[in-house]
Design an enzyme around this catalytic site. Structure first.
Site, PDB file in Angstrom:
ATOM      1  CG  ASP A 159      -0.146   0.159   2.437  1.00  0.00           C
ATOM      2  OD1 ASP A 159       0.671   0.334   2.584  1.00  0.00           O
ATOM      3  OD2 ASP A 159      -1.162   0.018   3.410  1.00  0.00           O
ATOM      4  CD  GLU A 162       7.544   2.968   0.757  1.00  0.00           C
ATOM      5  OE1 GLU A 162       8.277   2.826   1.816  1.00  0.00           O
ATOM      6  OE2 GLU A 162       7.799   3.184  -0.256  1.00  0.00           O
ATOM      7  CD  GLU A 314       7.397   9.975   7.579  1.00  0.00           C
ATOM      8  OE1 GLU A 314       7.551   9.647   6.496  1.00  0.00           O
ATOM      9  OE2 GLU A 314       7.877   9.623   8.667  1.00  0.00           O
TER      10      GLU A 314
END
Length: 361
Positions: A159, A162, A314
């Site tokens: 996905d 990963e 992130e």
């Protein structure tokens, strides 16, 4: 609206780190992220397009086209194997990420991810809709990628996080749907719409439970990436009851207001922190349904999490982290959380532009 952060995102982060080849690094400071992903970079290119940096978007699209064409022969072998009921050779599939000069990265990475190619086709259509013309190489690559996705979409793959390479993922199918629908008219290929309709039917028939979309076949939890089903891929409309119910579940299960949105319950990557790009994605969706008040609050939240220099990470670590031991493990393995993450900056730019357009500014 934070003009300073907007300018920093465009000029000091994305344009500054874009490579001469046109590739965008996922993050210039983390070794494992110093590659160009189709998924991240397609959103980054779109953010550059809507920010008026057309040359940057064009450079990436040229890089993407030349990269996939470089590996066309192997990818067509993978298509033939899959069509014959055989597992494709891992060396033949198109990869999720490449080096800045279009080389292959280490083989142990989970490279079989189909969503990024669908997102690239979606971004190409937006590029054309903005008045740009595709080169012969980009058109040839778009035809080839559409062929590839039409054949391989039913396959299990990793996905967008990963993970779970043995499953069929809802977001991945939505990205492929959105890409095929986007370029069907552009490429004058109505069969792409037919394939997209088959994908939509599969999702609605196999990836809905209790009136909501689920993460993947066999996994009934909610995932923040499900926002993409409507925004931007339009597998369903943002106000579709299934989408509304899914977003309510995201809000209940994985939205850490003031910090970001977790990827899914049980996530252990850096302890399962809250992702700023996913909060921006929620703000983008909010704008589409007219919830501009929360969209504005979300943008303000994201701005508060920028570093002193204006970089967006992130993810951020909420006070009640899901699993502190896993946070410590990943810091030991990879170092501190990836900062700046170019995808975070891109989604911030996209959400801000969407809200600005909605308000008529």
């Amino acid at each position: 609206m934070n003009d300073k952060l907007l300018r920093h995102s465009v000029g000091d982060v994305i344009l500054h780190h874009q490579q001469p080849s046109g590739a965008y690094p996922a993050c210039p400071t983390m070794p494992d992220y110093q590659f160009c992903w189709f998924r991240d970079s397609s959103y980054i290119a779109h953010a550059m397009l809507i920010s008026g940096e057309t040359a940057s978007a064009e450079a990436f699209h040229n890089w993407a086209a030349l990269t996939v064409l470089r590996y066309e022969s192997g990818a067509r072998r993978a298509m033939a194997d899959f069509s014959a009921g055989k597992a494709p050779n891992p060396h033949d599939i198109l990869r999720a990420r490449y080096t800045y000069d279009s080389g292959k990265g280490p083989d142990e990475w989970p490279e079989f991810q189909l969503d990024g190619l669908g997102t690239w086709l979606w971004a190409l259509k937006a590029y054309v809709d903005a008045g740009n013309v595709l080169s012969a190489d980009i058109l040839r690559a778009a035809h080839f990628v559409a062929d590839y996705l039409m054949v391989l979409w039913p396959s299990s793959c990793h996905d967008l996080w990963e993970e779970a390479g043995d499953r069929v993922h809802t977001y991945t199918l939505a990205a492929i749907y959105g890409g095929l629908q986007a370029v069907a008219d552009l490429l004058k290929r109505p069969e792409l719409c037919t394939a997209a309709e088959a994908i939509q039917a599969y999702v609605l028939g196999n990836l809905v439970s209790d009136g909501k979309f689920i993460k993947s076949v066999g996994n009934g939890i909610v995932d923040a990436s499900l926002l993409g089903l409507s925004t931007p891929y339009r597998l369903v409309e943002p106000d579709d009851p299934l989408m509304v119910a899914t977003v309510k579940q995201i809000e209940a299960d994985i939205y850490a207001a003031g910090f970001g949105v977790h990827r899914y319950r049980g996530d252990v990557y850096y302890g399962g922190g809250a992702w700023l790009l996913l909060e921006a994605w929620l703000g983008w969706y909010d704008t589409e349904i007219g919830n501009t008040a929360r969209a504005s609050a979300i943008l303000a939240d994201i701005e508060r999490h920028a570093t002193e220099s204006g970089d967006l990470p992130e993810q951020v670590v909420p006070p009640m982290l899901a699993d502190v031991s896993h946070y410590d493990y990943w810091v030991k393995v990879r170092g501190t959380i990836a900062t700046p993450l170019l995808w975070s900056h891109a989604m911030y730019l996209i959400a801000e532009d969407s809200l600005k357009e909605r308000k008529g500014l």
